[in-house]
Motif scaffolding. Structure first.
Motif, PDB file in Angstrom:
ATOM      1  N   PHE A 156       6.996   1.065  13.960  1.00 39.21           N
ATOM      2  CA  PHE A 156       6.938   0.537  12.602  1.00 39.21           C
ATOM      3  C   PHE A 156       5.625  -0.208  12.415  1.00 39.21           C
ATOM      4  O   PHE A 156       5.208  -0.973  13.290  1.00 39.21           O
ATOM      5  N   THR A 157       4.998   0.043  11.284  1.00 43.96           N
ATOM      6  CA  THR A 157       3.788  -0.694  10.947  1.00 43.96           C
ATOM      7  C   THR A 157       3.823  -1.024   9.458  1.00 43.96           C
ATOM      8  O   THR A 157       4.615  -0.454   8.709  1.00 43.96           O
ATOM      9  N   ALA A 158       2.977  -1.955   9.067  1.00 45.51           N
ATOM     10  CA  ALA A 158       2.794  -2.246   7.644  1.00 45.51           C
ATOM     11  C   ALA A 158       1.436  -1.691   7.249  1.00 45.51           C
ATOM     12  O   ALA A 158       0.436  -2.034   7.873  1.00 45.51           O
TER      13      ALA A 158
ATOM     14  N   PRO B 144       1.627  -2.933   0.087  1.00 46.37           N
ATOM     15  CA  PRO B 144       2.135  -2.884   1.465  1.00 46.37           C
ATOM     16  C   PRO B 144       3.377  -2.010   1.576  1.00 46.37           C
ATOM     17  O   PRO B 144       4.329  -2.204   0.833  1.00 46.37           O
ATOM     18  N   LEU B 145       3.330  -1.062   2.480  1.00 44.06           N
ATOM     19  CA  LEU B 145       4.486  -0.200   2.712  1.00 44.06           C
ATOM     20  C   LEU B 145       4.918  -0.311   4.168  1.00 44.06           C
ATOM     21  O   LEU B 145       4.087  -0.420   5.067  1.00 44.06           O
ATOM     22  N   LEU B 146       6.213  -0.269   4.371  1.00 43.99           N
ATOM     23  CA  LEU B 146       6.736  -0.209   5.727  1.00 43.99           C
ATOM     24  C   LEU B 146       6.729   1.247   6.147  1.00 43.99           C
ATOM     25  O   LEU B 146       7.380   2.087   5.514  1.00 43.99           O
TER      26      LEU B 146
ATOM     27  N   HIS C  53      11.517  -2.370   1.136  1.00 44.24           N
ATOM     28  CA  HIS C  53      12.456  -1.783   2.092  1.00 44.24           C
ATOM     29  C   HIS C  53      12.602  -2.664   3.326  1.00 44.24           C
ATOM     30  O   HIS C  53      11.630  -3.189   3.843  1.00 44.24           O
TER      31      HIS C  53
END
Lengths: 228, 228
Positions: free
Chosen positions: A176-178, A196-198, A222
């Motif tokens: 997982f990254t942002a 910013p998206l997960l 999310h």
DNA sequence: ATGGTTAATATGTCTAGACATAATGCAAGT
DNA sequence: ACTTGCATTATGTCTAGACATATTAACCAT
């Protein structure tokens, strides 16, 4: 009243937490504990194995069992099929296949899957919708070698779901990254670029080799939730 | 050559993957399998219990064992103490305690921990450094009721680490989100406000009640890695 | 001292049999 | 028709004993 393995585990855990057996300490052997609690050694073993899996104690043959110095907390993440994830939130599910073509995969893709450079792979872009709104943008590189003779229609069943039910996945990893939304993501999901998206990136391997590399860009807000 | 429980597991798994036992199908009972493989029932039980834990099969007393329709993939996340996480990356570790005060916690904080509104809590702000550079900004609300008489010095041992070794944590949850860096985060960690950050929010509960709510804002580029 | 061999020991796994527990489905009674 | 109760059955757990395996510590030979 006879003791079960869960009660043995509870009592051992209590002693560890009460520091009767401090971090790093050597715990009495299974035989000794079995005698103390008046149960068979197998019952003690069951309890200790469970504690070892939880990271509370460390066991080694011959060396014995000791209390973990820094107990590593382990959380379990359940990764459902996206459709069920959406339905579980009480929203309607739908998806759109935005792209489906075969082309030479970029080097980072083949490298991460352990395939030769320039391998032709199936590229799929799927937008998953929850309650009619963008939920996840899935971009996937799929090893065509694992597909059956008449390839499945990914416009009818999402690749996400087809793979779970038809390919026996052996191992894989998720990261997982942002990340800031790419222009493409911003356009497709209807948001400002840079939002910013997960992002979850998964590689999976099956019995017959590498299967797929997928990037899931989740809609803003999310949450990926885990319990321990 | 005698069969062990891992070999039983492997063979059962093979049959499931080969669709000899398709999704939803009822698998022969333990007794039957034990006879077929020429082992004790306990050995079959061990293998099946393992597969059930992995989510491959579903077991119910009396009803029997069936192949999972949509196998839920489970990934395990190991959450180390931040210091060990940093050292494990081959970087030097250091931390700075930026704030340490007692004040009434905001309502969202008390609500999530199940404490009465307006409870006075210890507020800690810790910047964790890896190789001298900002790694994680930790903002923590700590229930002072769980602290010992002379409270520990969180400037000497990070709260992160103190809690792991001194409080018996019972349960908790983690949520990952992608959020734009707040002005405060941007200032402390040296980046532009709005930069996407991977944020982990954890609540933990101990035997004597709620312990802490912590927000970990990771430096840009941080990956949370899991294997399955 | 140093390196290799061996015996001791704690955990890992297995067996065969037993009882416990939970869920199902049928049967009996309302 | 509907509910209640009971027998059935598959999994869950336990026992007592055995052998397997990994690892350490002691010992011996260089």
């Amino acid at each position: 009243m006879t003791l079960g393995w869960e009660e043995i585990r509870a009592e051992v855990l209590r002693r560890i937490r009460a520091r009767e057996w401090p971090p790093g300490a050597l715990i009495p052997g299974e035989e000794a504990l079995a005698e103390e609690f008046g149960v068979a050694r197998a019952t003690v073993n069951r309890a200790m194995r469970d504690l070892a899996e939880a990271g509370v104690i460390e066991r080694k043959k011959r060396a014995g069992t000791r209390v973990a110095e820094l107990p590593v907390r382990r959380a379990r993440l359940e990764i459902p099929v996206i459709r069920l994830d959406v339905l579980g939130r009480g929203l309607t599910y739908d998806f759109k296949l935005l792209a489906d073509r075969v082309e030479r995969a970029p080097i980072p893709v083949t490298a991460r899957l352990g395939l030769p450079e320039g391998t032709a792979m199936r590229y799929l872009e799927t937008l998953h919708l929850a309650g009619g709104r963008p939920f996840v943008l899935e971009t996937r590189w799929l090893n065509p070698a694992i597909l059956p003779a008449p390839p499945p229609d990914f416009a009818a069943v999402s690749a996400n779901e087809w793979l779970v039910t038809h390919v026996s996945l052996v191992s894989g990893d998720i990261a997982f990254t942002a990340e800031p939304a790419t222009p493409r993501e911003a356009e497709v999901m209807g948001m400002a670029p840079g939002t910013p998206l997960l992002v979850a990136e998964r590689t999976t391997h099956g019995t017959t080799g590498p299967v797929t590399l997928v990037r899931l860009a989740h809609a803003p807000g999310h949450r990926v939730q885990m319990t321990f």
